[in-house]
Design a protein around this motif. Structure first.
Motif, mmCIF file in Angstrom:
data_model
loop_
_atom_site.group_PDB
_atom_site.id
_atom_site.type_symbol
_atom_site.label_atom_id
_atom_site.label_comp_id
_atom_site.label_asym_id
_atom_site.label_seq_id
_atom_site.Cartn_x
_atom_site.Cartn_y
_atom_site.Cartn_z
ATOM 1 N N UNK A 1 -110.431 -37.145 -34.949
ATOM 2 C CA UNK A 1 -110.660 -38.539 -34.585
ATOM 3 C C UNK A 1 -111.861 -39.093 -35.330
ATOM 4 N N UNK A 2 -112.899 -38.287 -35.459
ATOM 5 C CA UNK A 2 -114.141 -38.767 -36.063
ATOM 6 C C UNK A 2 -114.004 -38.988 -37.554
ATOM 7 N N UNK A 3 -113.476 -37.984 -38.273
ATOM 8 C CA UNK A 3 -113.512 -38.032 -39.726
ATOM 9 C C UNK A 3 -112.700 -39.173 -40.320
ATOM 10 N N UNK A 4 -111.426 -39.395 -39.907
ATOM 11 C CA UNK A 4 -110.697 -40.531 -40.465
ATOM 12 C C UNK A 4 -111.372 -41.850 -40.180
ATOM 13 N N UNK A 5 -111.979 -41.969 -38.984
ATOM 14 C CA UNK A 5 -112.660 -43.208 -38.650
ATOM 15 C C UNK A 5 -113.835 -43.429 -39.577
ATOM 16 N N UNK A 6 -114.550 -42.348 -39.875
ATOM 17 C CA UNK A 6 -115.668 -42.466 -40.806
ATOM 18 C C UNK A 6 -115.194 -42.858 -42.192
ATOM 19 N N UNK A 7 -114.108 -42.255 -42.611
ATOM 20 C CA UNK A 7 -113.580 -42.570 -43.938
ATOM 21 C C UNK A 7 -113.241 -44.042 -44.052
ATOM 22 N N UNK A 8 -112.660 -44.582 -42.994
ATOM 23 C CA UNK A 8 -112.269 -45.992 -43.018
ATOM 24 C C UNK A 8 -113.479 -46.904 -42.988
ATOM 25 N N UNK A 9 -114.439 -46.595 -42.104
ATOM 26 C CA UNK A 9 -115.571 -47.488 -41.985
ATOM 27 C C UNK A 9 -116.462 -47.416 -43.207
ATOM 28 N N UNK A 10 -116.605 -46.214 -43.770
ATOM 29 C CA UNK A 10 -117.413 -46.096 -44.974
ATOM 30 C C UNK A 10 -116.777 -46.872 -46.112
ATOM 31 N N UNK A 11 -115.463 -46.723 -46.253
ATOM 32 C CA UNK A 11 -114.772 -47.473 -47.303
ATOM 33 C C UNK A 11 -114.885 -48.959 -47.061
ATOM 34 N N UNK A 12 -114.911 -49.349 -45.773
ATOM 35 C CA UNK A 12 -114.945 -50.758 -45.449
ATOM 36 C C UNK A 12 -116.282 -51.413 -45.694
ATOM 37 N N UNK A 13 -117.341 -50.639 -45.980
ATOM 38 C CA UNK A 13 -118.634 -51.244 -46.167
ATOM 39 C C UNK A 13 -118.684 -52.110 -47.410
ATOM 40 N N UNK B 1 -101.820 -41.455 -47.790
ATOM 41 C CA UNK B 1 -102.909 -41.696 -46.828
ATOM 42 C C UNK B 1 -103.050 -40.514 -45.875
ATOM 43 N N UNK B 2 -101.939 -39.987 -45.370
ATOM 44 C CA UNK B 2 -101.994 -38.836 -44.466
ATOM 45 C C UNK B 2 -102.507 -37.586 -45.173
ATOM 46 N N UNK B 3 -102.077 -37.401 -46.419
ATOM 47 C CA UNK B 3 -102.545 -36.243 -47.172
ATOM 48 C C UNK B 3 -104.043 -36.330 -47.442
ATOM 49 N N UNK B 4 -104.518 -37.530 -47.746
ATOM 50 C CA UNK B 4 -105.953 -37.714 -47.985
ATOM 51 C C UNK B 4 -106.751 -37.388 -46.719
ATOM 52 N N UNK B 5 -106.249 -37.825 -45.563
ATOM 53 C CA UNK B 5 -106.943 -37.531 -44.320
ATOM 54 C C UNK B 5 -106.934 -36.034 -44.012
ATOM 55 N N UNK B 6 -105.838 -35.368 -44.346
ATOM 56 C CA UNK B 6 -105.799 -33.915 -44.144
ATOM 57 C C UNK B 6 -106.820 -33.223 -45.045
#
Length: 283
Positions: free
Chosen positions: A13-25, A245-250
């Motif tokens: 739960x944490x890591x994908x959320x971080x990936x999205x928010x970091x990219x969103x900066x 997208x799913x592979x990147x999150x994995x």
């Protein structure tokens, strides 16, 4: 597809959320240092808008994207005004405030590390390699395309089979006689895979060859069916674009786990609370 322990579920739960928010900066940036407003002598920059977007990501989704910058600016103006009022009351000197600042600083450093050492280092080539490995021996699940005519009793179903034996059109009979919701569409059920239909229906359909219909009515909890199998096929391998997208999150999760294993081996962790120590061992 992937199974995790409780710890891995939390991280998932944490890591994908971080990936999205970091990219969103970078989503709103002209230049990060560009000043968009002032509150007294305090400047609000494009970077401030981007950081605010990290905390308000879920809330922003309720509004049209065209409104996001304005909403974020309103929030930052209010935050600056309230923060200034808090300082005037000396709240920035309280122990609770200092502990919260320490926590937020630690979280920001964690995010920065994940962005630099994990997320940003996953390339398109890495995703392509993961795709090739994941789907190297892909064999799609069998799908069946069928129509059916659903009636209340067996005798009526047998009468329909006799009409089909005499050359009647299946779709027309379905529109005329079927009590199921697919009746108006000629009984068309589209494609389905194993497990999507009740077992007697699925087994009867699987026993047919394309173009054949059941010579005996099939009973389920819904009534009596006459089934026509139109086509069998294997699901096609998904495209790289569909699963990237799913592979990147994995990859992010896997590299996160590897990084944590390495870093924990280099650090001493001692849990002093007895209950928490037991819970940690149970994971």
């Amino acid at each position: 597809m992937f199974r995790y322990s409780m710890r891995r579920q939390i991280r998932a739960l944490i890591v994908p959320a971080l990936a999205l928010t970091i990219a969103g900066t970078h989503a709103f940036a002209a230049e990060p240092g560009d000043v968009v407003a002032k509150v007294g002598n305090t400047e609000i920059t494009e970077a401030d808008l981007a950081f605010a977007a990290q905390d308000l990501g879920q809330e922003l989704q309720r509004f049209p994207p065209a409104q996001w910058r304005s909403i974020l600016l309103d929030v930052l103006i209010d935050m600056n005004i309230l923060a200034d009022a808090a300082k005037k009351e000396g709240l920035d000197q309280s122990e609770d405030y200092k502990k919260q600042i320490d926590f937020l600083s630690m979280r920001a450093l964690r995010n920065a590390y994940l962005a630099k050492e994990i997320n940003d280092k996953i390339t398109d080539e890495d995703v392509k390699a993961a795709y090739d490995a994941e789907f190297a021996n892909f064999e799609g699940e069998e799908e069946m395309k069928a129509r059916h005519i659903l009636v209340k009793d067996k005798a009526e179903a047998e009468a329909i089979i006799k009409e089909l034996d005499g050359g009647a059109d299946f779709a027309e009979l379905a529109r005329e006689k079927s009590t199921g919701p697919s009746g108006p569409n000629g009984g068309d059920l589209g494609f389905f895979t194993k497990g999507q239909m009740v077992k007697p229906f699925e087994e009867a359909t699987a026993a047919l060859e394309p173009g054949q219909y059941t010579k005996e009515p099939v009973q389920t909890q819904f009534g009596w069916h006459v089934i026509l199998l139109e086509e069998k096929r294997r699901q096609e391998k998904p495209t790289l674009e569909a699963v990237s997208a799913n592979l990147r999150q994995k990859l992010i999760r896997d590299r996160y786990e590897a990084a944590m294993t390495k870093l924990k081996a280099e650090n001493t962790v001692e849990i002093l609370d007895e209950d928490l120590a037991k819970a940690e061992k149970a994971k």
